[in-house]
Design a protein around this motif. Structure first.
Motif, PDB file in Angstrom:
ATOM      1  N   VAL A  62      79.373  -2.884  13.116  1.00  0.00           N
ATOM      2  CA  VAL A  62      80.715  -3.740  12.812  1.00  0.00           C
ATOM      3  C   VAL A  62      81.869  -3.028  13.954  1.00  0.00           C
ATOM      4  CG1 VAL A  62      80.522  -4.542  10.664  1.00  0.00           C
ATOM      5  CG2 VAL A  62      81.451  -2.248  11.228  1.00  0.00           C
ATOM      6  N   GLU A  63      82.767  -3.611  14.174  1.00  0.00           N
ATOM      7  CA  GLU A  63      83.739  -3.440  15.241  1.00  0.00           C
ATOM      8  C   GLU A  63      84.620  -2.370  14.658  1.00  0.00           C
ATOM      9  OE1 GLU A  63      85.782  -6.838  16.680  1.00  0.00           O
ATOM     10  OE2 GLU A  63      84.223  -7.473  17.791  1.00  0.00           O
ATOM     11  N   LEU A  64      84.888  -1.184  15.407  1.00  0.00           N
ATOM     12  CA  LEU A  64      85.758  -0.283  14.977  1.00  0.00           C
ATOM     13  C   LEU A  64      87.341  -0.618  15.112  1.00  0.00           C
ATOM     14  CD1 LEU A  64      86.024   2.818  14.034  1.00  0.00           C
ATOM     15  CD2 LEU A  64      85.905   3.162  16.632  1.00  0.00           C
ATOM     16  N   GLN A  65      87.606  -1.443  16.012  1.00  0.00           N
ATOM     17  CA  GLN A  65      89.044  -1.910  16.112  1.00  0.00           C
ATOM     18  C   GLN A  65      89.488  -2.425  14.914  1.00  0.00           C
ATOM     19  OE1 GLN A  65      88.858  -4.054  19.905  1.00  0.00           O
ATOM     20  NE2 GLN A  65      88.199  -6.011  18.804  1.00  0.00           N
ATOM     21  N   PRO A  66      90.948  -2.369  14.795  1.00  0.00           N
ATOM     22  CA  PRO A  66      91.666  -2.967  13.557  1.00  0.00           C
ATOM     23  C   PRO A  66      91.694  -4.486  13.849  1.00  0.00           C
ATOM     24  CG  PRO A  66      93.366  -1.545  14.682  1.00  0.00           C
ATOM     25  CD  PRO A  66      91.761  -1.189  15.326  1.00  0.00           C
ATOM     26  N   TYR A  67      91.355  -5.172  12.742  1.00  0.00           N
ATOM     27  CA  TYR A  67      91.613  -6.574  13.100  1.00  0.00           C
ATOM     28  C   TYR A  67      91.513  -7.448  11.662  1.00  0.00           C
ATOM     29  CZ  TYR A  67      91.013 -10.558  16.081  1.00  0.00           C
ATOM     30  OH  TYR A  67      91.129 -11.785  16.846  1.00  0.00           O
ATOM     31  N   GLN A  68      92.583  -6.824  10.984  1.00  0.00           N
ATOM     32  CA  GLN A  68      92.865  -7.167   9.672  1.00  0.00           C
ATOM     33  C   GLN A  68      93.544  -8.878   9.892  1.00  0.00           C
ATOM     34  OE1 GLN A  68      92.011  -7.039   6.799  1.00  0.00           O
ATOM     35  NE2 GLN A  68      92.112  -4.826   6.241  1.00  0.00           N
ATOM     36  N   PRO A  69      93.249  -9.647   8.851  1.00  0.00           N
ATOM     37  CA  PRO A  69      92.631  -9.594   7.845  1.00  0.00           C
ATOM     38  C   PRO A  69      91.138  -9.614   7.738  1.00  0.00           C
ATOM     39  CG  PRO A  69      93.443 -11.867   7.866  1.00  0.00           C
ATOM     40  CD  PRO A  69      93.876 -11.104   9.113  1.00  0.00           C
ATOM     41  N   TYR A  70      90.502  -9.810   9.011  1.00  0.00           N
ATOM     42  CA  TYR A  70      89.259 -10.061   8.958  1.00  0.00           C
ATOM     43  C   TYR A  70      88.602  -8.380   8.764  1.00  0.00           C
ATOM     44  CZ  TYR A  70      89.816 -14.422  11.372  1.00  0.00           C
ATOM     45  OH  TYR A  70      90.166 -15.914  11.496  1.00  0.00           O
ATOM     46  N   SER A  71      88.823  -7.564   9.553  1.00  0.00           N
ATOM     47  CA  SER A  71      88.356  -6.111   9.155  1.00  0.00           C
ATOM     48  C   SER A  71      89.158  -5.029   9.756  1.00  0.00           C
ATOM     49  CB  SER A  71      86.791  -6.282   9.585  1.00  0.00           C
ATOM     50  OG  SER A  71      87.045  -6.245  10.947  1.00  0.00           O
ATOM     51  N   PRO A  94      82.853   1.016  18.738  1.00  0.00           N
ATOM     52  CA  PRO A  94      83.818   0.204  19.862  1.00  0.00           C
ATOM     53  C   PRO A  94      82.801  -0.918  20.394  1.00  0.00           C
ATOM     54  CG  PRO A  94      83.658   2.633  20.141  1.00  0.00           C
ATOM     55  CD  PRO A  94      82.686   2.601  19.231  1.00  0.00           C
ATOM     56  N   VAL A  95      83.844  -1.957  20.580  1.00  0.00           N
ATOM     57  CA  VAL A  95      83.180  -3.217  20.731  1.00  0.00           C
ATOM     58  C   VAL A  95      82.133  -3.146  21.993  1.00  0.00           C
ATOM     59  CG1 VAL A  95      83.689  -5.494  21.676  1.00  0.00           C
ATOM     60  CG2 VAL A  95      85.373  -4.541  20.306  1.00  0.00           C
ATOM     61  N   ARG A  96      82.233  -2.440  23.114  1.00  0.00           N
ATOM     62  CA  ARG A  96      81.136  -2.371  24.020  1.00  0.00           C
ATOM     63  C   ARG A  96      79.988  -1.798  23.573  1.00  0.00           C
ATOM     64  NH1 ARG A  96      85.782  -2.688  27.115  1.00  0.00           N
ATOM     65  NH2 ARG A  96      85.782  -4.356  28.752  1.00  0.00           N
ATOM     66  N   ARG A  97      80.225  -0.404  22.986  1.00  0.00           N
ATOM     67  CA  ARG A  97      79.040   0.101  22.409  1.00  0.00           C
ATOM     68  C   ARG A  97      78.199  -0.539  21.234  1.00  0.00           C
ATOM     69  NH1 ARG A  97      79.024   6.178  19.072  1.00  0.00           N
ATOM     70  NH2 ARG A  97      76.850   5.771  18.719  1.00  0.00           N
ATOM     71  N   GLY A 131      69.993  -2.615  21.666  1.00  0.00           N
ATOM     72  CA  GLY A 131      68.982  -1.575  21.499  1.00  0.00           C
ATOM     73  C   GLY A 131      67.975  -1.186  20.415  1.00  0.00           C
ATOM     74  N   GLY A 132      68.665  -1.832  19.160  1.00  0.00           N
ATOM     75  CA  GLY A 132      67.758  -1.768  17.978  1.00  0.00           C
ATOM     76  C   GLY A 132      68.633  -0.641  17.027  1.00  0.00           C
ATOM     77  N   ARG A 133      69.634   0.129  17.587  1.00  0.00           N
ATOM     78  CA  ARG A 133      70.133   0.996  16.779  1.00  0.00           C
ATOM     79  C   ARG A 133      70.986   0.698  15.600  1.00  0.00           C
ATOM     80  NH1 ARG A 133      69.736   2.385  22.050  1.00  0.00           N
ATOM     81  NH2 ARG A 133      71.844   1.601  22.499  1.00  0.00           N
ATOM     82  N   VAL A 134      71.329  -0.627  15.471  1.00  0.00           N
ATOM     83  CA  VAL A 134      71.829  -1.379  14.277  1.00  0.00           C
ATOM     84  C   VAL A 134      71.029  -2.409  13.953  1.00  0.00           C
ATOM     85  CG1 VAL A 134      74.144  -0.466  14.425  1.00  0.00           C
ATOM     86  CG2 VAL A 134      73.731  -2.342  15.696  1.00  0.00           C
ATOM     87  N   ASP A 135      70.997  -3.096  12.852  1.00  0.00           N
ATOM     88  CA  ASP A 135      70.209  -3.976  12.668  1.00  0.00           C
ATOM     89  C   ASP A 135      70.678  -5.634  12.470  1.00  0.00           C
ATOM     90  OD1 ASP A 135      67.882  -2.266  11.846  1.00  0.00           O
ATOM     91  OD2 ASP A 135      69.025  -1.808  10.107  1.00  0.00           O
ATOM     92  N   LEU A 136      71.795  -5.571  12.082  1.00  0.00           N
ATOM     93  CA  LEU A 136      72.774  -6.733  11.904  1.00  0.00           C
ATOM     94  C   LEU A 136      74.165  -6.416  13.001  1.00  0.00           C
ATOM     95  CD1 LEU A 136      72.606  -7.527   8.407  1.00  0.00           C
ATOM     96  CD2 LEU A 136      71.055  -8.455   9.964  1.00  0.00           C
TER      97      LEU A 136
END
Length: 243
Positions: free
Chosen positions: A28-37, A69-72, A79-84
């Protein structure tokens, strides 16, 4: 033939609990983006968290949220380091995704991205915009022609708060963001929600965010069924977060 089908069915039933017990890493994205996340004290929260938690609880999945972070996030996903991955969209970073078999869910969250200006600047058209602010990772699709031609200079920042102050103080001519996110941030800054408003006469994007996976197409299929079969629950979550 019937025996063979019965064996396959039993194997599928055995596989489901195994997947449910496996930890599934949700990028998921680290940056603040409420009300989404957003992420507060390392804890992922917002509409997306509540939606995905409700889905995971129904199916017995063990989701672990990995804020990046978005780019990472994109690199770790490919690269398969996260699944979703959430949010995602088939059009985002299409060149980098080429060659990857990515499975996308049905639309999971509606959004609007567009130009926000001070109320007195409404209806003045795109010609007045020379400096356009947006968040890192954002692509102002309707204005790429003007940006590539040098008619608009794009200013990017990590923090939405910085972008809004730049627009309010006329250090940029406008910002390209989600108006719901902007309204939420303005409230947090103790500023009037109407300090910056969407100009509906200018080109904007109305679309949806998606959940995606390379490794787990069966989770995406299950999520699609959840969105359909639990539509009232999904709608209640949206309304609770003002979406």
């Amino acid at each position: 033939m019937k025996t063979r089908l019965a064996q396959l069915f039993c194997l599928c039933l055995l596989a489901l609990p195994c997947l449910a017990q496996e930890v599934i890493r949700v990028g998921v994205e680290l940056q603040p983006y409420q009300p989404y996340s957003d992420v507060e004290n390392g804890e992922y929260r917002g509409y997306a968290r509540d939606l995905l938690d409700a889905f995971a609880a129904e199916h017995g999945y063990r989701f672990v949220y990995v804020p990046l972070p978005v780019r990472r996030l994109l690199g770790d996903f490919l690269g398969g380091r996260v699944d979703l991955k959430f949010p995602d969209h088939p059009q985002w970073n299409a060149d980098q995704k080429a060659g990857h078999a990515i499975h996308y869910s049905r639309p999971a969250a509606p959004y609007v991205d567009g130009i926000l200006v001070k109320p007195q600047q409404l209806g003045q058209g795109v010609a007045r915009i020379r400096l356009l602010g947006t968040q890192n990772g954002f692509t102002p699709w309707p204005y790429l022609t003007e940006i590539h031609a040098g008619r608009i200079k794009l200013i990017q920042a990590n923090q939405i708060e910085s972008l809004l102050l730049m627009a309010i103080n006329d250090r940029v001519d406008a910002v390209y963001l989600n108006p719901r996110v902007v309204a939420h941030q303005l409230r947090l800054m103790d500023l009037a929600e109407q300090a910056l408003v969407l100009d509906p006469q200018l080109p904007h994007v109305e679309d949806h965010y998606y959940l995606s996976s390379i490794r787990y197409p069966q989770v995406i299929e299950a999520f699609n069924r959840f969105l359909e079969e639990r539509s009232e629950q999904v709608e209640a979550i949206r309304l609770r977060h003002g979406l």
